[in-house]
Design an enzyme around this catalytic site. Structure first.
Site, PDB file in Angstrom:
ATOM      1  N   HIS A 348     -12.248  -1.139 -20.888  1.00 53.81           N
ATOM      2  CA  HIS A 348     -13.181  -1.754 -20.077  1.00 53.81           C
ATOM      3  C   HIS A 348     -14.010  -1.989 -19.647  1.00 53.81           C
ATOM      4  O   HIS A 348     -14.960  -2.629 -19.271  1.00 53.81           O
ATOM      5  CB  HIS A 348     -12.095  -2.281 -20.157  1.00 53.81           C
ATOM      6  N   ARG A 455     -18.494 -10.498 -26.911  1.00 55.91           N
ATOM      7  CA  ARG A 455     -17.765 -10.634 -27.046  1.00 55.91           C
ATOM      8  C   ARG A 455     -16.603 -10.979 -26.450  1.00 55.91           C
ATOM      9  O   ARG A 455     -16.572 -12.129 -25.220  1.00 55.91           O
ATOM     10  CB  ARG A 455     -17.834  -9.351 -26.773  1.00 55.91           C
ATOM     11  N   ARG A 491     -17.934 -12.981 -32.066  1.00 54.43           N
ATOM     12  CA  ARG A 491     -17.096 -12.204 -32.518  1.00 54.43           C
ATOM     13  C   ARG A 491     -16.105 -13.066 -32.381  1.00 54.43           C
ATOM     14  O   ARG A 491     -15.231 -12.735 -30.973  1.00 54.43           O
ATOM     15  CB  ARG A 491     -16.803 -10.817 -32.016  1.00 54.43           C
ATOM     16  N   GLU A 590     -16.376  -2.611 -40.456  1.00 49.08           N
ATOM     17  CA  GLU A 590     -15.767  -1.770 -39.163  1.00 49.08           C
ATOM     18  C   GLU A 590     -14.911  -0.749 -40.059  1.00 49.08           C
ATOM     19  O   GLU A 590     -14.380   0.483 -39.166  1.00 49.08           O
ATOM     20  CB  GLU A 590     -15.168  -1.780 -38.086  1.00 49.08           C
ATOM     21  N   ASP A 614     -15.900   1.819 -33.893  1.00 46.62           N
ATOM     22  CA  ASP A 614     -15.000   1.500 -34.525  1.00 46.62           C
ATOM     23  C   ASP A 614     -15.083   1.896 -35.943  1.00 46.62           C
ATOM     24  O   ASP A 614     -14.104   3.173 -36.644  1.00 46.62           O
ATOM     25  CB  ASP A 614     -14.554   0.093 -34.585  1.00 46.62           C
ATOM     26  N   ARG A 624     -12.065   7.090 -30.358  1.00 46.05           N
ATOM     27  CA  ARG A 624     -12.938   7.076 -29.255  1.00 46.05           C
ATOM     28  C   ARG A 624     -12.590   7.065 -27.625  1.00 46.05           C
ATOM     29  O   ARG A 624     -14.024   7.555 -26.647  1.00 46.05           O
ATOM     30  CB  ARG A 624     -14.203   6.311 -30.278  1.00 46.05           C
ATOM     31  N   CYS A 661     -24.770  -3.238 -34.506  1.00 46.03           N
ATOM     32  CA  CYS A 661     -24.174  -4.690 -33.082  1.00 46.03           C
ATOM     33  C   CYS A 661     -23.188  -3.291 -32.466  1.00 46.03           C
ATOM     34  O   CYS A 661     -23.054  -2.763 -30.946  1.00 46.03           O
ATOM     35  CB  CYS A 661     -23.241  -5.935 -33.875  1.00 46.03           C
TER      36      CYS A 661
END
Length: 734
Positions: A348, A455, A491, A590, A614, A624, A661
């Site tokens: 984050h 997001r 999204r 994804e 993803d 990841r 994206c």
């Protein structure tokens, strides 16, 4: 302890006083030099000629062992111990009993305090407790300059002071230098010794009760943030706050005569020194738990609130790890860079740092203990390095590179209004990613043609409670108003996995990345997803609205999500609410499972977007967020590129608009590869729009596609070098 007179006289007075108070025949102080050697600085009882003459190598003798272990050592017959090192110049032959305690500063031993007696005797627990308390006070007075002036401490290793270079991982690109601000830095106790131990114990218990109450409030969804947003983490913190050993250590330290603050500081230093030697990552994590608890307890005692600190204008924030809300608490205009001990490029804090265009380097083990508040540092987000207390020539080099970067940014700014068209005339749609209100400023600054990925979960992650319908609607309307005629793709909530909300009840999962997250959570809790869809429809009334569902793994999941959209549209119609003039619903690709079911999915969608972050971690079965495996595969590998090419081919056959994206779209070389595969719609982070546009303008697509076709058949694990060679051959600006 401090006093007038020359430094040596003050030290001699100190050892003489300690020897008398502990009924010891010998008392000696050793301090660590910059070379790592422990030098005898003062003694009562040993040969005075040994002062400043006796130096012990790191780990040498019992004194070196005390410093190495950062723990007291008590022996009844020191000469018989295997670590005993005989130094004839000290004249310590007659002394058998030995008690040594480390002078701890920031979890590091900056020296050792020793008392000795002729008789073979075992020092009792009270005496061990006493010498630890004295050693703590001594460490503070030495470090503060009360006992020795700064020029007298010039070569004493009170804190790291030499230039260092640490290699980490690049989380957010950029280059910056400035002065260190430690995130929730521990406040040094103003008073070390208490006049009333009973009153101090009451203060300690009251503060502990307040600490536990604040954690309970967070568990119940109240205000405050503690080491991330995870509900499970907060539960663990509550458990540690109740830890009997921790509480008992604090109480014993207060009863020994320390103030409540000094007791917390001492216990923290002891934990830090003990846990720092552990190799087990679980044990090391427990150290961080206790550290954060100690810091918060000190703040409770001081009545301070996090995020209300005065910062220098060139602040470099240094932390173990940060949640998105933690970073946003700091004033953006003063924050120049970010250094983290942990985290990942997908964390984050890293995402927010990229959105704010703040250089960030992570995975810098031990960086907090190597820095002091106010130290000068360089954050090199290009090489993934941190330069601590850099030499003047290193600072000059960084300033020169920053000037070059500024010049390059000025060149990108000139391209802001230039259409993204390749050298052969192919029109490319270049969008930007967003998730915060601050990102909207980047829309005009970068010249992006819209927002390819907004997001929505960030609003939830930085909030202390579930955002209400009106709050969500207001944000989405703000985003659409800022975009104007430019398209915005929202999204829906992508929470779960590593994005756990403290106010949202959830069950612990062994493998959260493959667990109930994103669309799965939305379908399991339809009220949550429906409220978000209702807010989106209200914000998009009378204009185009683009909504896409994340982590679709089956066609049935998309159908179920689309059905909820239809239900909310019907709900609005029955009540006479205005609906979007044009509603487009898409899916994020994804999950690799969709690669073999695109023929069934694509006809149901209005558009699709590929989330490469993803998709590739699932393709390669490599988390990841785990630094041990996150760099084991290269996105520029034949299997990854072939998969992307297959998606592009299927979308072309069905006439389905497709965009990319993920992070790949924001890096010139990777974006170049995407163009050669046929993608003409890219959504990049704000900092990547300029470099990618420059690449687009210099690319001859037909020639590039011919070169890529030859590379896709390679059996190599990566074709990155070959791609770079192709770009150079075609004079592409990557």
């Amino acid at each position: 302890m401090a006093g007038g007179g020359p430094a040596q006289e003050r030290l001699d007075t100190v050892v003489r006083t300690i020897a008398q108070s502990m009924v010891a025949e010998v008392c000696s102080i050793y301090l660590r030099r910059g070379s790592g050697e422990l030098e005898l600085f003062a003694t009562q009882g040993l040969n005075p000629q040994a002062v400043h003459a006796t130096r012990l190598r790191p780990g040498e003798g019992l004194v070196g062992e005390v410093a190495r272990m950062a723990q007291p050592i008590s022996l009844s017959d020191a000469p018989s111990h295997p670590s005993f090192s005989y130094r004839p110049e000290t004249g310590e032959d007659p002394y058998h009993a030995f008690l040594g305690a480390p002078l701890l500063r920031g979890g590091r031993a900056i020296g050792v305090l020793v008392v000795q007696n002729r008789a073979e005797r075992r020092y009792d627990e009270d005496e061990v407790e006493d010498i630890q308390t004295i050693a703590m006070v001594l460490a503070e007075t030495v470090a503060s300059g009360e006992l020795l002036a700064q020029d007298e401490l010039r070569d004493v290793e009170v804190a790291p002071h030499r230039p260092e270079r640490l290699k980490g991982q690049r989380f957010a690109e950029g280059l910056a230098f400035g002065h260190v601000v430690l995130h929730e830095a521990p406040l040094p106790p103003e008073r070390l010794l208490s006049d009333d131990p009973v009153a101090e114990e009451v203060r300690l218990k009251d503060s502990l009760a307040a600490l536990k109450a604040s954690i309970d409030a967070m568990l119940d969804g109240g205000q405050g943030k503690l080491a991330g947003q995870s509900f499970e983490v907060l539960e663990t913190y509550r458990m540690f706050a109740d830890d009997r050993g921790w509480n008992r250590s604090l109480e014993e330290a207060v009863r020994s005569g320390l103030t409540a603050e000094a007791a917390v500081d001492r216990v923290r230093n002891e934990h830090r020194a003990r846990f720092a030697k552990a190799r087990d990552p679980y044990i090391k994590e427990r150290l961080h738990d206790f550290e954060d608890l100690a810091n918060r307890l000190l703040r409770v005692m001081a009545g301070d609130r996090p995020g209300e600190r005065d910062l220098p204008d060139d602040a470099i924030l240094v932390a173990r790890n940060l949640g998105p809300a933690d970073l946003l608490e700091y004033p953006r205009d003063k924050l120049r860079g970010l250094l983290l001990e942990e985290g990942s490029a997908a964390s984050h804090a890293a995402i927010v740092a990229r959105a704010l265009q703040i250089p960030c380097v992570g995975r810098l083990m031990g960086v907090r203990d190597r820095l002091s508040e106010g130290d000068l540092v360089i954050v090199d987000g290009e090489t993934g390095e941190a330069h601590l207390r850099p030499r003047p020539d290193m600072l000059d080099s960084a300033q020169s590179r920053m000037a070059v970067r500024d010049q390059r940014q000025a060149e990108f700014a000139k391209l802001r209004d230039v259409p993204a068209v390749t050298a052969d005339g192919t029109r490319i749609t270049l969008l930007t990613n967003a998730g915060l209100a601050v990102d909207l400023e980047n829309l005009d600054e970068t010249g992006a043609e819209g927002i390819g990925l907004f997001r929505t979960e960030f609003q939830f992650m930085v909030s202390e409670e579930l955002p209400r319908l009106n709050t969500q609607t207001a944000l989405y309307k703000l985003v659409l108003d800022a975009a104007g005629d430019r398209p915005v793709t929202f999204r829906t909530l992508d929470i779960g996995g590593d994005k756990v909300l403290p106010y949202l009840e959830s069950e612990r999962e062994e493998n959260p990345a493959l667990g109930r997250r994103a669309i799965r959570l939305g379908l399991d809790r339809p009220a949550l997803l429906r409220m978000q869809l209702r807010a989106l429809l209200a914000a998009g009334a009378g204009r185009e609205l683009r909504v896409m569902f994340p982590m679709i793994a089956t066609v049935d999941e998309f159908r179920a999500g689309r059905e909820l959209v239809d239900i909310e549209c019907e709900w609005a119609r029955r009540r006479g609410r205005a609906l979007p003039a044009l509603l487009r619903v898409g899916a994020m690709i994804e999950c690799p499972s969709l690669l073999w079911h695109l023929d069934a999915l694509l006809p149901l969608t209005d558009f699709v977007s590929i989330g490469t972050n993803d998709l590739l971690q699932y393709m390669f079965a490599a988390d990841r967020t785990n630094p041990l495996v996150s760099d084991r595969y290269d996105p520029m590998s034949p299997p990854a590129l072939r998969a992307l090419a297959e998606i592009q081919k299927k979308c072309l056959e069905t006439g389905t608009p497709v965009s990319v994206c993920g992070e790949l779209a924001g890096r010139p070389l990777e974006a170049f590869a995407l163009l050669t595969l046929g993608f003409t719609r890219l959504s990049a982070p704000a900092g990547g729009v300029g470099p990618v546009k420059r690449m687009i303008l210099s690319t001859d697509l037909p020639a590039a596609r011919r070169g890529m076709a030859a590379l896709l058949g390679s059996s190599a694990g990566s074709i990155r070098n070959e791609l770079e060679s192709l770009a150079r051959k075609l004079n592409v600006a990557v």
